[in-house]
Design an enzyme around this catalytic site. Sequence first.
Site, PDB file in Angstrom:
ATOM      1  N   SER A  56       0.792  -1.239   0.000  1.00 22.18           N
ATOM      2  CA  SER A  56       0.000   0.000   0.000  1.00 22.18           C
ATOM      3  C   SER A  56       0.820   1.284   0.000  1.00 22.18           C
ATOM      4  CB  SER A  56      -0.950   0.016   1.193  1.00 22.18           C
ATOM      5  OG  SER A  56      -2.052  -0.827   0.945  1.00 22.18           O
ATOM      6  N   LYS A  59      -0.081   3.759  -2.682  1.00 22.51           N
ATOM      7  CA  LYS A  59      -1.112   4.805  -2.617  1.00 22.51           C
ATOM      8  C   LYS A  59      -0.521   6.218  -2.595  1.00 22.51           C
ATOM      9  CE  LYS A  59      -4.701   1.935  -0.470  1.00 22.51           C
ATOM     10  NZ  LYS A  59      -3.998   0.653  -0.265  1.00 22.51           N
ATOM     11  N   SER A 113      -5.434   3.482   4.592  1.00 17.22           N
ATOM     12  CA  SER A 113      -5.122   2.548   3.507  1.00 17.22           C
ATOM     13  C   SER A 113      -6.355   1.806   2.998  1.00 17.22           C
ATOM     14  CB  SER A 113      -4.058   1.535   3.969  1.00 17.22           C
ATOM     15  OG  SER A 113      -3.173   1.231   2.933  1.00 17.22           O
ATOM     16  N   LYS A 219       3.383   6.360   5.251  1.00 12.84           N
ATOM     17  CA  LYS A 219       2.528   5.377   4.577  1.00 12.84           C
ATOM     18  C   LYS A 219       3.054   3.981   4.853  1.00 12.84           C
ATOM     19  CE  LYS A 219      -1.038   4.161   2.452  1.00 12.84           C
ATOM     20  NZ  LYS A 219      -1.045   3.059   3.445  1.00 12.84           N
TER      21      LYS A 219
END
Length: 357
Positions: A56, A59, A113, A219
């Site tokens: 993820s 993203k 997420s 992140k």
Amino acid sequence: MKKLATLLLLAVAPLGAHATSGPAPMLHAKSAVVYDINAHKALLEKNPDEVMPLASMTKLMTAMVALDQNPALDETLVVSGEDVDHLKHSASRVPVGTQLERKEMLRLALMSSENRSASAVSRNALPGGLPTFVASMNQKAQALGMTHTHFDDSTGLSPQNVSTANDVVKMADAASHYALIHQFTTLTHYDEDVGTRKLSYHNSDPMVGRPGWDIQLSKTGFTNEAGRCVVVKVNMPTGPVVIALMGADTSGGRSSDMIAIRNWLEGKPATFAPRLFYAGAKTGGRHAIIAARAASGRKPVMLASARPGHGVRTGHVAIAQATERSSNIRLVAYSGRSAPRFHPHKAKSGKHRRYSA
């Protein structure tokens, strides 16, 4: 009582002079880079050019490409069946038919997420839909000098989304200059109205909002192929750095890597000893449940041991360990009596569930 050994760690290589003390930290991550923004150089590297799944962390690129289109952030987007994960069958609290403004979708995608939100954002960003969007992600990666990176989807669920720690540093540094990405990735929590329900979402990085951590971007990522990943841009006493960690086996290992790196950058010992918990076990259905209380007397936490026959039985005493934030506690030893003669717990990986405190 002697402290228990924690995990087998691998060495990393410090690069150049820096205000650190002692040897470089031993990291759980399979690949890592600590990059000094002001000095334009890596301070620490471990397999920095090994190509690995991104999960993820993808993203961040999704958000950049979407925002590069200068979209109407108040435009309503609708989650459709196209946004449902049919690859990993991951769970989502955003049902098909949910209507949210593009800004809200981006917030959920970056902070917690949320895969369906990321898919809805990318699917509605460009004429041509998702294929065109993914092509734009790869074009932007090349423009940023991410020469070992390839994107196959916009959520990170595909194991074909691959990159290196060096490339992830470039992506995170670029993303940190987008005001909304900075804002959304550093929120600790957010309440979102989804249909008729108000849902509470929390940042997937436990370091965000932690005292002493001036994080400018964060992140996380996880798939079975990628392991536990994280990238942060954080202001340290020595200046801003980007830390990229890829391929840790556990969330606890990922968090302890972050703490060890911070200690090292601040000139403190780079080792980090997990907190120990004393626990007693009781039978609960098919599993023996361990209710643990920290040695400091803080509130009880719950662990799960193994199925009956895997070591921990009712009435036994156990020791568990956790990261500094008391997350991902795991059983590490047990004894059949209250005397402090503990034995290594030999159950294989996967026979214990893990809970957060």
